[in-house]
Design an enzyme around this catalytic site. Structure first.
Site, mmCIF file in Angstrom:
data_model
loop_
_atom_site.group_PDB
_atom_site.id
_atom_site.type_symbol
_atom_site.label_atom_id
_atom_site.label_comp_id
_atom_site.label_asym_id
_atom_site.label_seq_id
_atom_site.Cartn_x
_atom_site.Cartn_y
_atom_site.Cartn_z
ATOM 1 N N ASP A 1 0.822 -1.211 0.000
ATOM 2 C CA ASP A 1 0.000 0.000 0.000
ATOM 3 C C ASP A 1 0.855 1.260 0.000
ATOM 4 O OD1 ASP A 1 0.772 -0.843 2.593
ATOM 5 O OD2 ASP A 1 -0.800 0.364 3.538
ATOM 6 N N GLU B 1 0.221 -1.551 5.791
ATOM 7 C CA GLU B 1 1.258 -0.982 6.651
ATOM 8 C C GLU B 1 1.025 0.501 6.885
ATOM 9 O OE1 GLU B 1 4.963 0.973 7.891
ATOM 10 O OE2 GLU B 1 3.796 1.352 6.073
#
Length: 392
Positions: free
Chosen positions: A75, A140
């Site tokens: 991400d 994350e």
């Protein structure tokens, strides 16, 4: 071949794995297809229907030994497109070879560089002693609680038999590379301030506003005291930061509200005293008045520091590699929170390292970029580093 690697990197950057709706499957499918093409073993574990984890494996000659983990995340953080000079998902390259896109530094560069380093090792027919697992995990950038935190509790992760984790680092602005062996802890707290309610013209006692003022004054005073120790962004991991991030309450201007709330983002220094800070928060609430209380949105626990000493064979191999390559490095506490903390929390040593230097730090910033030559050099560094650490 070099241009193929650059195009792989640029194509990966174009996948919009950006919050709040990241294309995780697009990232996992892209890297899996490349890994399959290179002849690696691959596996996809779904933490839930939206969050896949990709595991790419290069088996060692002694697979019973604890393995080496190369972890990165898929991400990226949101962008303000109007503030960019380039399309943030166009992976455009200027005449100096600078590639502009969200994720060039944080951290799609690491994923592709590690994959290409493993490919070089595999096709060089150098046999590694230890098995190497490369993992790509979700979430994350929003705390990792449904990503790495969940993954490390699975039987799949336990079966990887990880002995050492090379995790997220940071591009270095100067010649010296950066090694993280600890990081700050993130706490999010909301302070609820209830009080007397009534007409806005009345001098009521015990109001939410009076209590709110005491809370804000105390938190901002501590913020100011902590900030006196700030020695620049590279040493941010050594101080505790407190920032007011939310204010809520009230219906209209002439009504004294029954409750006001204030939210704070707290990042505790790597060596900070968690017990002292928690007690201080409760003491501030007590000082503010009747009924005031904290609500912790999240409260990451303190995890052990990864000791970088000669007693660690993994670190010794890593340090020797950097020295053999003539590379300088500095050891810092990571100012943010990375997925490495979930690995350290299991008692597994983990370091944060990105093999890219001479790069202005622009992670999470506009016009994030990485130079193609720095990227290619980084692949060679990872190749030697992985080879030596896996042969401990």
């Amino acid at each position: 071949m070099v241009e193929d690697v650059i195009e792989t990197f640029r194509d990966y950057l174009k996948i919009r794995s950006v919050h709040p709706d990241p294309d995780y499957d697009g990232c996992v499918d892209f890297v899996k297809n490349k890994a399959d093409e290179y002849g690696f073993k691959t596996k996809i574990l779904r933490l839930d229907e939206k969050r896949p984890v990709l595991i790419v494996t290069l088996e060692g000659s002694e697979p019973s030994l604890p393995s080496i983990l190369l972890n990165s995340h898929t991400d990226v953080v949101p962008v303000f497109e109007e503030e960019w000079s380039y399309d943030p998902f166009g992976a455009e390259m200027d005449k100096e070879g600078n590639i502009y896109a969200r994720g060039t530094q944080d951290m799609k560069c690491v994923s592709i560089a590690q994959l290409e380093a493993l490919r070089r090792i595999k096709f060089s027919q150098v046999k590694l002693k230890r098995t190497v697992h490369m993992t790509l995990v979700p979430d994350e950038e929003i705390g990792g609680h449904k990503g790495m935190a969940k993954f490390v509790q699975t039987q799949t992760f336990k079966d990887l038999n990880v002995g050492f984790d090379i995790d997220e680092g940071c591009c270095a602005p100067a010649e010296d590379f950066i090694v993280f062996n600890n990081e700050r802890c993130s706490w999010g707290v909301i302070i609820h301030c209830p009080g007397s309610t009534g007409h806005g013209s009345l001098p009521l006692e015990n109001t939410a506003g009076e209590k709110l003022r005491i809370v804000i004054d105390n938190f901002m005073d501590r913020r100011e005291d902590e900030a006196k120790n700030y020695q620049g962004v590279l040493h941010l991991g050594d101080i505790t930061t407190i920032n007011l991030t939310r204010l809520e309450g009230g219906l209209q201007n002439n009504v004294i509200p029954p409750e006001l709330i204030v939210g704070f983002d707290i990042r505790i220094a790597a060596d900070g005293n968690h017990e002292e800070l928690e007690k201080w928060i409760y003491d501030v609430c007590k000082k503010a008045g009747e009924g005031v209380y904290p609500e912790f949105i999240h409260k990451n626990p303190k995890v052990p520091t990864t000791l970088l000493t000669n007693e660690s064979p993994y670190w010794s191999a890593m340090e020797s590699t950097l020295k053999d390559l003539g590379l300088k490095y500095c050891t810092l506490n990571c100012p943010g929170g990375t997925d490495a903390r979930f690995v350290r929390g299991l008692g597994i040593p983990a370091v944060g390292f990105s093999s890219f230097n001479l790069t202005p730090i622009r992670l999470h910033a506009n016009d994030e970029f990485l130079n193609k030559n720095i990227f290619l050099t980084g692949i060679s560094i990872y190749e030697k580093l992985i080879k030596n650490v896996a042969n401990v």
